[in-house]
Write a protein that holds these residues in place. Structure first.
Motif, PDB file in Angstrom:
ATOM      1  N   ASP A   1       0.831  -1.214   0.000  1.00  0.00           N
ATOM      2  CA  ASP A   1       0.000   0.000   0.000  1.00  0.00           C
ATOM      3  C   ASP A   1       0.862   1.260   0.000  1.00  0.00           C
ATOM      4  OD1 ASP A   1      -2.312  -1.441  -0.092  1.00  0.00           O
ATOM      5  OD2 ASP A   1      -2.783  -1.266   2.029  1.00  0.00           O
ATOM      6  N   VAL A   2       1.888   1.294   0.862  1.00  0.00           N
ATOM      7  CA  VAL A   2       2.780   2.467   0.907  1.00  0.00           C
ATOM      8  C   VAL A   2       3.432   2.683  -0.462  1.00  0.00           C
ATOM      9  CG1 VAL A   2       4.904   3.404   1.938  1.00  0.00           C
ATOM     10  CG2 VAL A   2       3.197   2.293   3.401  1.00  0.00           C
ATOM     11  N   LEU A   3       3.865   1.591  -1.094  1.00  0.00           N
ATOM     12  CA  LEU A   3       4.522   1.696  -2.416  1.00  0.00           C
ATOM     13  C   LEU A   3       3.544   2.092  -3.522  1.00  0.00           C
ATOM     14  CD1 LEU A   3       6.870  -1.454  -2.424  1.00  0.00           C
ATOM     15  CD2 LEU A   3       7.508   0.915  -1.949  1.00  0.00           C
ATOM     16  N   SER A   4       2.255   1.938  -3.266  1.00  0.00           N
ATOM     17  CA  SER A   4       1.241   2.310  -4.268  1.00  0.00           C
ATOM     18  C   SER A   4       0.829   3.771  -4.165  1.00  0.00           C
ATOM     19  CB  SER A   4       0.003   1.411  -4.124  1.00  0.00           C
ATOM     20  OG  SER A   4       0.347   0.060  -4.340  1.00  0.00           O
TER      21      SER A   4
ATOM     22  N   ALA B   1      11.187   9.496   0.888  1.00  0.00           N
ATOM     23  CA  ALA B   1      12.180   8.432   0.713  1.00  0.00           C
ATOM     24  C   ALA B   1      12.525   7.734   2.027  1.00  0.00           C
ATOM     25  CB  ALA B   1      13.451   9.003   0.073  1.00  0.00           C
ATOM     26  N   ASN B   2      12.582   8.490   3.128  1.00  0.00           N
ATOM     27  CA  ASN B   2      12.921   7.881   4.423  1.00  0.00           C
ATOM     28  C   ASN B   2      11.911   6.817   4.828  1.00  0.00           C
ATOM     29  OD1 ASN B   2      15.200   9.358   4.909  1.00  0.00           O
ATOM     30  ND2 ASN B   2      14.111  10.997   6.017  1.00  0.00           N
ATOM     31  N   LEU B   3      10.632   7.148   4.628  1.00  0.00           N
ATOM     32  CA  LEU B   3       9.589   6.208   5.016  1.00  0.00           C
ATOM     33  C   LEU B   3       9.588   4.991   4.097  1.00  0.00           C
ATOM     34  CD1 LEU B   3       7.301   5.516   6.845  1.00  0.00           C
ATOM     35  CD2 LEU B   3       5.765   6.811   5.390  1.00  0.00           C
ATOM     36  N   THR B   4       9.772   5.229   2.809  1.00  0.00           N
ATOM     37  CA  THR B   4       9.827   4.110   1.853  1.00  0.00           C
ATOM     38  C   THR B   4      10.948   3.152   2.253  1.00  0.00           C
ATOM     39  OG1 THR B   4       8.994   5.549   0.117  1.00  0.00           O
ATOM     40  CG2 THR B   4      10.082   3.528  -0.601  1.00  0.00           C
ATOM     41  N   ARG B   5      12.110   3.717   2.556  1.00  0.00           N
ATOM     42  CA  ARG B   5      13.241   2.891   2.970  1.00  0.00           C
ATOM     43  C   ARG B   5      12.925   2.099   4.241  1.00  0.00           C
ATOM     44  NH1 ARG B   5      17.206   6.189   0.620  1.00  0.00           N
ATOM     45  NH2 ARG B   5      16.582   7.825   2.039  1.00  0.00           N
ATOM     46  N   ALA B   6      12.347   2.779   5.234  1.00  0.00           N
ATOM     47  CA  ALA B   6      12.085   2.130   6.527  1.00  0.00           C
ATOM     48  C   ALA B   6      11.098   0.972   6.399  1.00  0.00           C
ATOM     49  CB  ALA B   6      11.574   3.162   7.534  1.00  0.00           C
ATOM     50  N   ILE B   7      10.043   1.173   5.597  1.00  0.00           N
ATOM     51  CA  ILE B   7       9.056   0.093   5.487  1.00  0.00           C
ATOM     52  C   ILE B   7       9.599  -1.043   4.614  1.00  0.00           C
ATOM     53  CG2 ILE B   7       7.703   0.991   3.529  1.00  0.00           C
ATOM     54  CD1 ILE B   7       6.219  -0.597   6.698  1.00  0.00           C
ATOM     55  N   LEU B   8      10.421  -0.701   3.616  1.00  0.00           N
ATOM     56  CA  LEU B   8      11.050  -1.753   2.799  1.00  0.00           C
ATOM     57  C   LEU B   8      12.001  -2.600   3.643  1.00  0.00           C
ATOM     58  CD1 LEU B   8      11.757   0.021  -0.621  1.00  0.00           C
ATOM     59  CD2 LEU B   8      10.391  -2.060  -0.282  1.00  0.00           C
ATOM     60  N   GLU B   9      12.730  -1.947   4.559  1.00  0.00           N
ATOM     61  CA  GLU B   9      13.641  -2.703   5.428  1.00  0.00           C
ATOM     62  C   GLU B   9      12.872  -3.615   6.378  1.00  0.00           C
ATOM     63  OE1 GLU B   9      17.315   0.539   5.181  1.00  0.00           O
ATOM     64  OE2 GLU B   9      16.021   0.511   6.950  1.00  0.00           O
ATOM     65  N   ALA B  10      11.748  -3.117   6.898  1.00  0.00           N
ATOM     66  CA  ALA B  10      10.920  -3.959   7.763  1.00  0.00           C
ATOM     67  C   ALA B  10      10.354  -5.140   6.971  1.00  0.00           C
ATOM     68  CB  ALA B  10       9.790  -3.144   8.387  1.00  0.00           C
TER      69      ALA B  10
ATOM     70  N   ALA C   1      -1.258   5.715   9.547  1.00  0.00           N
ATOM     71  CA  ALA C   1      -2.364   4.931  10.111  1.00  0.00           C
ATOM     72  C   ALA C   1      -2.121   3.440   9.914  1.00  0.00           C
ATOM     73  CB  ALA C   1      -3.680   5.345   9.459  1.00  0.00           C
ATOM     74  N   GLU C   2      -1.758   3.088   8.696  1.00  0.00           N
ATOM     75  CA  GLU C   2      -1.598   1.670   8.367  1.00  0.00           C
ATOM     76  C   GLU C   2      -0.376   1.067   9.072  1.00  0.00           C
ATOM     77  OE1 GLU C   2      -2.135   1.203   4.186  1.00  0.00           O
ATOM     78  OE2 GLU C   2      -1.958  -0.983   4.289  1.00  0.00           O
ATOM     79  N   ILE C   3       0.722   1.807   9.116  1.00  0.00           N
ATOM     80  CA  ILE C   3       1.934   1.294   9.767  1.00  0.00           C
ATOM     81  C   ILE C   3       1.715   1.169  11.279  1.00  0.00           C
ATOM     82  CG2 ILE C   3       4.369   1.836  10.285  1.00  0.00           C
ATOM     83  CD1 ILE C   3       4.559   2.972   7.387  1.00  0.00           C
ATOM     84  N   CYS C   4       1.007   2.124  11.883  1.00  0.00           N
ATOM     85  CA  CYS C   4       0.718   2.029  13.320  1.00  0.00           C
ATOM     86  C   CYS C   4      -0.181   0.827  13.636  1.00  0.00           C
ATOM     87  CB  CYS C   4       0.049   3.308  13.825  1.00  0.00           C
ATOM     88  SG  CYS C   4       1.191   4.687  14.016  1.00  0.00           S
TER      89      CYS C   4
END
Lengths: 134, 134, 134, 134
Positions: free
Chosen positions: A72-75, A82-91, D64-67
């Motif tokens: 969803d974030v990538l969509s 970019a920081n958030l994209t990186r963080a969620i991709l790493e998770a 919201a979604e990540i939390c």
């Protein structure tokens, strides 16, 4: 899913200098992995030896949810961060590695774990590949 | 997604007298519709005329989330509960009809809404078809 | 959660003729039930007798996800759609009834199932009450 | 939510050497932040100046979604995986920082953004605090 590329193609604004192929591949892998993990959790739950599969079920549930969220974030491209994209991709990479290893460790006994391990490994690689382009 | 059928094929227990083809088709349609709606919400958000698309964005967000949830419920077979399957399929059908109509109403102006309307209509039909087999 | 009322109070447009108290109570109940069900699924998974709790875990997972989705739909007011609100509330009521009954049936053996059954019954009632005002 | 502590108290196995207070506080903060962000996205959508709030809406949806996902991962204790807990907490901290900053930047104009910024900052801190105990 064909619809991923169709939506990328019709996004009204510029997508920036994102690697379009890597992005599309990663969203696809997240969706497939989420589906595999959701189904694998339930398949494990129906196994007679479910008591030995509780760690796998937990990994499946975490990985399914994190992959769905990452997809969803990538969509979303509006207001790209970019920081958030990186963080969620790493998770997501971590979740896929963890779940993939767990499923692979008993893939010879459960066909659904083998399919799920493959989906996890593909998604882990897609995250690594997309991270490399950021 | 090929993985949907692979997981149905390797489910360790009997799937009961479910219509396997209708089930697989409905999970697939839910996943595609969720993806189309998530992306359409973001595409609408990036349109210059976003102020006229707020109802569409809201419909997209509801439909994306309900389709994801429905796809997950349909991917679980352990302890099958026909009442719950029916209730969530009816909610999904309603969400897809509502979002599909909204997107269709300005599909000539926004290509992403046209793609999303198609995904909604396909998913609505897949819910109707699966409901008919229960 | 205090934040639910704060956000309802600061919504920039008119909320329409919705019963504000019933809406706030239902969102609260959905959030608590989702939390109880997510935790109960995991608690059941860690019980020695997990093999006898697989139906409960499946009910928990469905109910958690449907409650989260319902809480989100109820938190969106832009472009309000009574049909969709009704449909998701009915699905949520069904999920809570089903999961509450399942948890209640072994609440004497597992304290977490007792807490979860209470949360399900409260949420089921909150859905019924909100539906009555629509 | 009282139910978070009740479920932690009745978990059938040992929770390990987790800092129970920090864990409970972080799950609570994740749930409140998810609710604030879901409602803030919708409130922004209904503002007349929505065209200037699209970055905020996007941040709200991601956060919201990540939390929600982080709250769910933290609510599962079976087969605890410190690497995954750390990775999702870091993503959550990043999402809360990003969304909190965005909301804070126009908190004087929109009361809902002020409430949401507070929830984000509280959740960011709760993630930092829990990470420090791992």
């Amino acid at each position: 899913m064909h619809v991923i590329d169709q939506m990328l193609d019709t996004y009204p604004k510029d997508l920036g200098d994102v690697d379009r192929a890597a992005l599309s591949k990663c969203i696809t892998a997240c969706r497939e992995c989420a589906q595999a993990c959701a189904a694998c959790a339930d398949a494990c739950l129906s196994e007679d030896m479910v008591a030995e599969l509780t760690k796998c079920i937990r990994s499946n549930l975490d990985c399914a949810e994190i992959c769905t969220t990452t997809g969803d974030v990538l969509s979303r491209h509006t207001g790209y961060d970019a920081n958030l994209t990186r963080a969620i991709l790493e998770a997501c990479q971590t979740a896929c590695k963890s779940c993939g290893d767990e499923c692979a460790s008993h893939a010879d006994m459960h066909e659904h774990c083998k399919i799920c391990a493959d989906a996890c490994q593909k998604c882990e690689q897609a995250c690594v590949d997309l991270l490399a382009t950021l």
